[in-house]
Design a protein around this motif. Sequence first.
Motif, PDB file in Angstrom:
ATOM      1  N   LYS A 244       0.849  -1.196   0.000  1.00 32.23           N
ATOM      2  CA  LYS A 244       0.000   0.000   0.000  1.00 32.23           C
ATOM      3  C   LYS A 244       0.883   1.244   0.000  1.00 32.23           C
ATOM      4  N   THR A 245       0.266   2.402  -0.132  1.00 35.80           N
ATOM      5  CA  THR A 245       0.988   3.669  -0.194  1.00 35.80           C
ATOM      6  C   THR A 245       1.854   3.864   1.042  1.00 35.80           C
ATOM      7  N   LEU A 246       3.098   4.270   0.827  1.00 35.49           N
ATOM      8  CA  LEU A 246       4.010   4.521   1.945  1.00 35.49           C
ATOM      9  C   LEU A 246       3.592   5.773   2.715  1.00 35.49           C
ATOM     10  N   ASP A 247       3.923   5.808   4.004  1.00 33.68           N
ATOM     11  CA  ASP A 247       3.695   7.015   4.808  1.00 33.68           C
ATOM     12  C   ASP A 247       4.642   8.115   4.324  1.00 33.68           C
ATOM     13  N   TYR A 248       4.128   9.345   4.242  1.00 34.42           N
ATOM     14  CA  TYR A 248       4.953  10.434   3.711  1.00 34.42           C
ATOM     15  C   TYR A 248       4.467  11.784   4.236  1.00 34.42           C
ATOM     16  N   ARG A 249       5.277  12.781   4.018  1.00 32.49           N
ATOM     17  CA  ARG A 249       4.861  14.168   4.218  1.00 32.49           C
ATOM     18  C   ARG A 249       5.562  15.032   3.176  1.00 32.49           C
ATOM     19  N   ILE A 250       5.004  16.209   2.914  1.00 33.21           N
ATOM     20  CA  ILE A 250       5.570  17.140   1.937  1.00 33.21           C
ATOM     21  C   ILE A 250       5.987  18.412   2.666  1.00 33.21           C
ATOM     22  N   GLU A 251       7.212  18.854   2.417  1.00 36.62           N
ATOM     23  CA  GLU A 251       7.701  20.096   3.021  1.00 36.62           C
ATOM     24  C   GLU A 251       8.499  20.882   1.982  1.00 36.62           C
ATOM     25  N   ASN A 252       8.070  22.124   1.735  1.00 37.78           N
ATOM     26  CA  ASN A 252       8.753  23.007   0.772  1.00 37.78           C
ATOM     27  C   ASN A 252       8.970  22.338  -0.584  1.00 37.78           C
ATOM     28  N   GLY A 253       7.931  21.627  -1.058  1.00 38.18           N
ATOM     29  CA  GLY A 253       7.999  21.021  -2.391  1.00 38.18           C
ATOM     30  C   GLY A 253       8.783  19.730  -2.468  1.00 38.18           C
ATOM     31  N   THR A 254       9.210  19.180  -1.329  1.00 38.67           N
ATOM     32  CA  THR A 254       9.931  17.902  -1.318  1.00 38.67           C
ATOM     33  C   THR A 254       9.115  16.875  -0.543  1.00 38.67           C
ATOM     34  N   THR A 255       9.023  15.673  -1.109  1.00 42.85           N
ATOM     35  CA  THR A 255       8.312  14.575  -0.450  1.00 42.85           C
ATOM     36  C   THR A 255       9.298  13.737   0.363  1.00 42.85           C
ATOM     37  N   PHE A 256       8.954  13.514   1.649  1.00 42.33           N
ATOM     38  CA  PHE A 256       9.757  12.681   2.546  1.00 42.33           C
ATOM     39  C   PHE A 256       8.957  11.423   2.887  1.00 42.33           C
ATOM     40  N   ILE A 257       9.626  10.251   2.847  1.00 45.55           N
ATOM     41  CA  ILE A 257       8.971   9.010   3.256  1.00 45.55           C
ATOM     42  C   ILE A 257       9.586   8.517   4.560  1.00 45.55           C
ATOM     43  N   ASN A 258       8.779   7.781   5.322  1.00 46.83           N
ATOM     44  CA  ASN A 258       9.260   7.186   6.569  1.00 46.83           C
ATOM     45  C   ASN A 258       9.900   5.836   6.274  1.00 46.83           C
ATOM     46  N   THR A 259      11.121   5.640   6.759  1.00 47.00           N
ATOM     47  CA  THR A 259      11.806   4.354   6.616  1.00 47.00           C
ATOM     48  C   THR A 259      12.333   3.930   7.991  1.00 47.00           C
ATOM     49  N   ALA A 260      12.835   2.699   8.066  1.00 48.15           N
ATOM     50  CA  ALA A 260      13.393   2.201   9.322  1.00 48.15           C
ATOM     51  C   ALA A 260      14.612   3.009   9.748  1.00 48.15           C
ATOM     52  N   GLY A 262      14.740   6.281   9.350  1.00 42.25           N
ATOM     53  CA  GLY A 262      14.298   7.657   9.532  1.00 42.25           C
ATOM     54  C   GLY A 262      13.698   8.223   8.256  1.00 42.25           C
ATOM     55  N   GLU A 263      13.431   9.530   8.260  1.00 39.99           N
ATOM     56  CA  GLU A 263      12.841  10.162   7.074  1.00 39.99           C
ATOM     57  C   GLU A 263      13.854  10.258   5.937  1.00 39.99           C
ATOM     58  N   MET A 264      13.354  10.089   4.690  1.00 38.04           N
ATOM     59  CA  MET A 264      14.226  10.161   3.520  1.00 38.04           C
ATOM     60  C   MET A 264      13.569  11.001   2.428  1.00 38.04           C
ATOM     61  N   PRO A 265      14.273  12.004   1.885  1.00 36.08           N
ATOM     62  CA  PRO A 265      13.696  12.809   0.799  1.00 36.08           C
ATOM     63  C   PRO A 265      13.740  12.058  -0.530  1.00 36.08           C
ATOM     64  N   LEU A 266      12.750  12.314  -1.381  1.00 38.17           N
ATOM     65  CA  LEU A 266      12.682  11.696  -2.705  1.00 38.17           C
ATOM     66  C   LEU A 266      12.780  12.747  -3.799  1.00 38.17           C
ATOM     67  N   GLU A 267      13.200  12.324  -4.974  1.00 35.67           N
ATOM     68  CA  GLU A 267      13.187  13.187  -6.159  1.00 35.67           C
ATOM     69  C   GLU A 267      11.807  13.199  -6.806  1.00 35.67           C
ATOM     70  N   ILE A 268      11.007  12.157  -6.555  1.00 37.60           N
ATOM     71  CA  ILE A 268       9.685  12.027  -7.164  1.00 37.60           C
ATOM     72  C   ILE A 268       8.613  12.433  -6.162  1.00 37.60           C
ATOM     73  N   PHE A 269       7.360  12.517  -6.613  1.00 45.14           N
ATOM     74  CA  PHE A 269       6.267  12.874  -5.715  1.00 45.14           C
ATOM     75  C   PHE A 269       4.958  12.299  -6.231  1.00 45.14           C
ATOM     76  N   GLY A 270       3.921  12.415  -5.400  1.00 42.09           N
ATOM     77  CA  GLY A 270       2.593  11.931  -5.767  1.00 42.09           C
ATOM     78  C   GLY A 270       2.273  10.613  -5.091  1.00 42.09           C
ATOM     79  N   GLU A 271       1.032  10.494  -4.572  1.00 39.54           N
ATOM     80  CA  GLU A 271       0.641   9.257  -3.883  1.00 39.54           C
ATOM     81  C   GLU A 271       0.772   8.039  -4.786  1.00 39.54           C
ATOM     82  N   HIS A 272       0.436   8.219  -6.078  1.00 37.45           N
ATOM     83  CA  HIS A 272       0.540   7.070  -6.992  1.00 37.45           C
ATOM     84  C   HIS A 272       1.982   6.587  -7.100  1.00 37.45           C
ATOM     85  N   ASN A 273       2.948   7.521  -7.053  1.00 34.36           N
ATOM     86  CA  ASN A 273       4.350   7.119  -7.117  1.00 34.36           C
ATOM     87  C   ASN A 273       4.810   6.480  -5.811  1.00 34.36           C
TER      88      ASN A 273
END
Length: 450
Positions: A244-260, A262-273
């Motif tokens: 299912k969709t990973l837990d995430y948050r968006i801050e200043n145009g960057t999407t961060f996901i929760n991992t074991a 800690g938080e990690m920024p991604l180059e991509i965005f969007g719930e579908h991604n």
Amino acid sequence: MNIHFIAIGGSAMHNLAIALNQKGYQITGSDDTIFEPSKSRLDKRGLLPEKFGWFPEKIKKSIDAIILGMHAKPDNPELLKAQELGLKIYSYPEFLYEQSKDKTRVVIGGSHGKTTITSMILHVLNYHDIKVDYMVGAQLEGFDTMVHLTQENEFIVLEGDEYLSSPIDMRPKFHLYKPNIALLSGIAWDHINVFPTFENYIEQFSIFINSLTKGGIMVYNEEDEVLKDIVENTENTIKKYPYKTLDYRIENGTTFINTALGEMPLEIFGEHNLQNLAGAKWICQHMGVDEDEFYEAIASFKGASKRLEKIAENDSAVVFKDFAHSPSKVEATCNAVKAQYLTRKIMACLELHTYSSLNADFLKEYEGALNKADVAVVFYSPHAVEIKKLEKVTKQQIKDAFNRDDLIIYTNPEEFKTFLFSQNFENLALLLMSSGNYGGLDFNKFKDLI
């Protein structure tokens, strides 16, 4: 091995021709027209036909196999000659299966996200220098071709399309691969010219699930209720891994996901991604990449070509190009851009280009797809409707289908271009969605404009 391609110029076909040539096979081919970049890429490797057209005299008994592309017709003179001589004729997916019978086949399917998920997997494997064979539906950064075939690699990763295999083989492509490991991202009705009802379309995915080898692995998006139902009720003896969709948050145009870790920024965005990423992680783990290694690699993934591809940006404006054209993809892409750029005006432009999207009966499936856009624009060519021999669709029909009175509609490509390039790009996110090019739009002009 001597192999002849009928309709060698297609995106998939020319990549397979190049891959087999690199493998040492003797390759010839024909086509009635070949566009860029296929033309230059074939020419560079000495595989471009000397003349365009169909030449039955090219078809001889010395040919070991014919590979037939969808662009050809059932009455193609080269095909008729091959049938007359009793030559072995393969569809594109059929031949890929022949090349991978002794490998572990990993097939990525679903109505949406196939190319992105396959691209994510290949990016991670490439990052860790894990060699695999593959076939993917987009040109990827760091990869020379969209198809790679060897004798020695253990795995092959295949993007599994549900469309027909060839003009003489009406089976969906992904029915032919017989995967050991598979992923399905979701089911949203498409290709209505082939699958006239949603039930008929769903049936193709049931057949695919049943085509997995006994004891095989099925990774699936449990947030899609239709998909969840058919996977969990299959009688095939397979192992099932939901995501299912990973837990995430968006801050200043960057999407961060929760991992074991800690938080990690991604180059991509969007719930579908983030759904796509969760599925890709499961597949990579089944191929021997652990979770930490996956996250290390995926942090640098920028996306597949034409999938939320950023084509221009400055401090106050951004322009994306996306392949989205079916209702579910359009909605997911619009929602992603809106969530990422909450303080900007969102202008979403959609070209109705495919057989399904131009069908008057199917149009109602687009209701609400552009709702997240502040300005919604639809472009379509009445000439394309005529070519596809469909009933004429009116601007009012399109407005009614999208259920949006302020929908802007263009049918003239020049008027559409004038509209686009006259916009005030201050604080704007522009999304251009199409499997075509809006009647000749030069996407590179946006770089100069903003």
